[in-house]
Design an enzyme around this catalytic site. Structure first.
Site, PDB file in Angstrom:
ATOM      1  N   ASP A   3       0.858  -1.307   0.131  1.00  0.00           N
ATOM      2  CA  ASP A   3       0.380   0.252   0.436  1.00  0.00           C
ATOM      3  C   ASP A   3       1.010   1.583  -0.079  1.00  0.00           C
ATOM      4  OD1 ASP A   3      -2.030  -1.867   0.382  1.00  0.00           O
ATOM      5  OD2 ASP A   3      -2.507  -1.146   2.053  1.00  0.00           O
ATOM      6  N   LYS A  62       2.953 -18.975  -3.682  1.00  0.00           N
ATOM      7  CA  LYS A  62       3.080 -18.110  -4.070  1.00  0.00           C
ATOM      8  C   LYS A  62       2.889 -16.187  -3.549  1.00  0.00           C
ATOM      9  CE  LYS A  62       4.972 -18.491  -8.287  1.00  0.00           C
ATOM     10  NZ  LYS A  62       6.159 -19.560  -8.275  1.00  0.00           N
ATOM     11  N   CYS A  96     -26.203   2.609  26.648  1.00  0.00           N
ATOM     12  CA  CYS A  96     -25.829   4.155  25.636  1.00  0.00           C
ATOM     13  C   CYS A  96     -27.432   4.853  25.294  1.00  0.00           C
ATOM     14  CB  CYS A  96     -25.000   4.295  24.868  1.00  0.00           C
ATOM     15  SG  CYS A  96     -23.633   6.020  25.222  1.00  0.00           S
ATOM     16  N   HIS A 145     -20.211   2.660  28.460  1.00  0.00           N
ATOM     17  CA  HIS A 145     -20.505   1.440  27.191  1.00  0.00           C
ATOM     18  C   HIS A 145     -19.080   0.574  28.467  1.00  0.00           C
ATOM     19  CE1 HIS A 145     -21.482   3.035  23.595  1.00  0.00           C
ATOM     20  NE2 HIS A 145     -21.146   3.837  24.182  1.00  0.00           N
ATOM     21  N   GLU A 163     -18.927  -2.811  27.487  1.00  0.00           N
ATOM     22  CA  GLU A 163     -18.360  -3.285  26.943  1.00  0.00           C
ATOM     23  C   GLU A 163     -17.042  -3.556  26.569  1.00  0.00           C
ATOM     24  OE1 GLU A 163     -21.081  -1.157  25.919  1.00  0.00           O
ATOM     25  OE2 GLU A 163     -19.894  -0.774  23.700  1.00  0.00           O
TER      26      GLU A 163
END
Ligand code: GLN
Length: 546
Positions: A148, A190, A381, A518, A520
């Site tokens: 990239d 490859k 939330c 949150h 989590e």
């Protein structure tokens, strides 16, 4: 600096699980008694992922210090049990921003500012800054794929670091794909050869090659890759697809990845202590039952957008020794007519966080269903905000109650933007935003919360004061606290000054809880979050009683 650096690059294609590989290696090294830190370098130009669409990029992971970061940092925290911060995630945008600010201030004394050395120096500074506590090992994951354009300055910087730090202190791991051609019944090396060639052309010789593949690599293929890519034969590892992401550390251990790293870097490592990981996998493989949880949200097509949520549920399943069937329900498709049908068979309903008004009414219908039918409910939330709206409308009788996010001119803004008549929150948020170099007025990062006695919140946490992470603009409107409480809503979590409502729940319902934060983000396989754990426990009970 005693820290040894391991750089992890990816080849062939994205989504090979580089983040998980990095986290798993980190976890394995920890089990050998080493201290580990970890960092993600993201080559995109966004200064941070805070503004990126979760559809495209997956979840925005929020750290204790309020940084909005790449979701791989979530894996890092979950696997390593250490807190990430702003310095664990750098993007090209952030690097360039720093360099351009320095240039504007005149720090470069009129010199020409260039990618090499100015950008690369800034990258190197950022990399080195992660090992704040002189950890034994720092794992640095480079986002994207070798080849990239955006990634080049990062690769150049980590190439230079080998000379700067000494080659005995640096290790390069390259993760590639070895595709299996079903028709020919053959594994193909490859793409790996090409990807390593690309890496070598910019001056990086990998020390270890991790090959993702559907089936284990036979010895002759490993030998072939070793030969073509110029690495030790015992430094080519097979990373086969596994059932659960928490199996990866054990899989790498079986392959001997940590052993090879320890030898190459001459790490003072003791034998791996894997009991906790084995126990976790044993529990995952032997559930004693199943429960079905409905997740009523917007980004239902893309699990990546709810990554931490998904994992927190998995952890809670493990804690209760049940397997979870997660059913993603698109809230835009939920109507008054079909809500019964759509919620049928669910042992629990969860409404996660989100932004914008799309699908709100469907969420509110699902919450009403959960409240009236005593189905365990967890609102996170936006999910808590919707629960408050639902209660205000259907129990308190304020038909037009809403959040100012969805109806700016609602006569009853039970959820509101705390600005005109209460600017203390704004000040606090601004102060924090300033500290973490942010615009906007989002409440971000960790805030303390008092847990109210004799509530389900207290039963879960068993602690009077907790800290949880936030990422939202709107708040519970204290003006409606009294009427809502008289109508039966319990405020079970409050900011220490009692000005902000952080948790609400319903007595007389087996488990109905909403939180403004949150949770989590803080759950891990070895430390399941108490609220998720209790939510799933309630789901198990609900199923039994049904
Ligand atoms: N959109 C809501 C707010 O900004 C909730 C945000 C969230 O769920 N993360 O307050």
């Amino acid at each position: 600096m005693k820290t040894k650096f391991i750089f992890i690059t990816g080849g062939v294609l994205s989504s090979l699980g580089k983040g998980l590989a990095a986290a798993s290696i980190g976890a394995l090294l920890q089990t050998r008694g080493l201290s580990v830190t970890i960092q993600k370098l993201d080559p995109y130009i966004n200064v941070d992922p805070g503004t990126m669409n979760p559809f495209q990029h997956g979840e925005v992971y929020v750290t204790e210090d309020g940084a909005e970061t790449d979701l791989d940092l979530g894996h890092y925290e979950r696997y390593l049990g250490i807190h990430m911060s702003q310095s664990n995630n750098y993007t090209s945008g952030r690097i360039y921003e720093t360099v351009i600010n320095k240039e504007r201030r005149g720090d470069y004394l009129g010199g020409t500012v260039q990618v090499i050395p100015h950008i690369t120096d800034e990258i190197k500074r950022s990399v080195l800054s992660v090992a704040k506590n002189d950890e034994d090992v720092a794992l640095i994951e480079i986002g994207g794929t070798v080849g990239d354009i955006e990634g080049l300055p990062f690769l150049e910087a980590i190439r230079q670091l080998k000379n700067d730090l000494g080659k005995e202190n640096v290790l390069y791991i390259h993760l590639t794909l070895v595709p299996y051609m079903r028709a020919a019944g053959e594994l193909k090396t490859k793409p790996t050869q090409h990807s390593v060639k690309e890496l070598r052309s910019i001056g990086i010789q990998p020390d270890i090659i991790l090959c993702r593949s559907e089936v284990p690599l036979p010895a002759d293929l490993r030998a072939k890759i070793a030969l073509f890519c110029d690495v030790d034969r015992d430094a080519v590892f097979s990373a086969v697809d596994v059932k659960s992401i928490y199996e990866v550390p054990l899989e790498f251990y079986r392959e001997g990845v940590d052993q090879k790293i320890a030898i190459l870097l001459k790490l003072p490592a003791k034998n791996a202590e894997l009991d906790a990981w084995k126990e976790l996998n044993r529990r995952m493989e032997n559930p004693k039952g199943r429960v079905k949880v409905g997740i009523v949200g917007k980004y239902v097509d893309l699990k990546e957008a709810y990554k931490s949520l998904h994992e927190a549920l998995v952890h809670a399943g493990v804690a209760n020794e049940v397997a979870l069937d997660l059913e993603y329900v698109n809230s835009e498709e939920v109507t008054a007519k079909n809500v019964e049908k759509r919620m049928k068979g669910l042992d629990a309903i969860l409404v996660p966080g989100g932004f914008g008004s799309r699908g709100i009414e469907g969420k509110i219908l699902a919450i009403k269903h959960a409240r009236e039918n005593k189905v365990p409910f967890f609102g996170i939330c936006l999910g808590m905000q919707c629960a408050v709206i639902e209660y205000a409308r259907n129990v308190l009788g304020l038909e037009k109650a809403n959040s100012q996010e969805f109806d700016e001119f609602t006569p009853d803004p039970v959820i509101y933007l705390m600005t005109e008549w209460y600017d203390f929150r704004k000040k606090r948020v601004e102060k924090r935003n300033e500290a973490s170099n942010k615009g906007g007025t989002m409440r971000l990062g960790s805030y303390p919360c008092k847990v109210v006695k004799d509530t389900n919140a207290m039963l879960a946490y068993d602690e009077a004061r907790i800290e949880e992470r936030h990422r939202h603009r709107y708040e519970f409107n204290k003006k409606y606290a009294e009427p809502l409480q008289s109508a039966g809503l319990v405020l079970s979590g409050l900011s220490p000054d009692e000005e902000l409502v952080e948790m609400v729940e319903l007595p007389g319902h087996p488990w109905f809880l909403g939180c403004q934060f949150h949770p989590e983000f803080k759950s891990g396989p070895m430390h399941p979050h108490p609220l998720f754990r209790e939510f799933i426990r309630a789901a198990v009970e609900f199923k039994k009683a049904r």
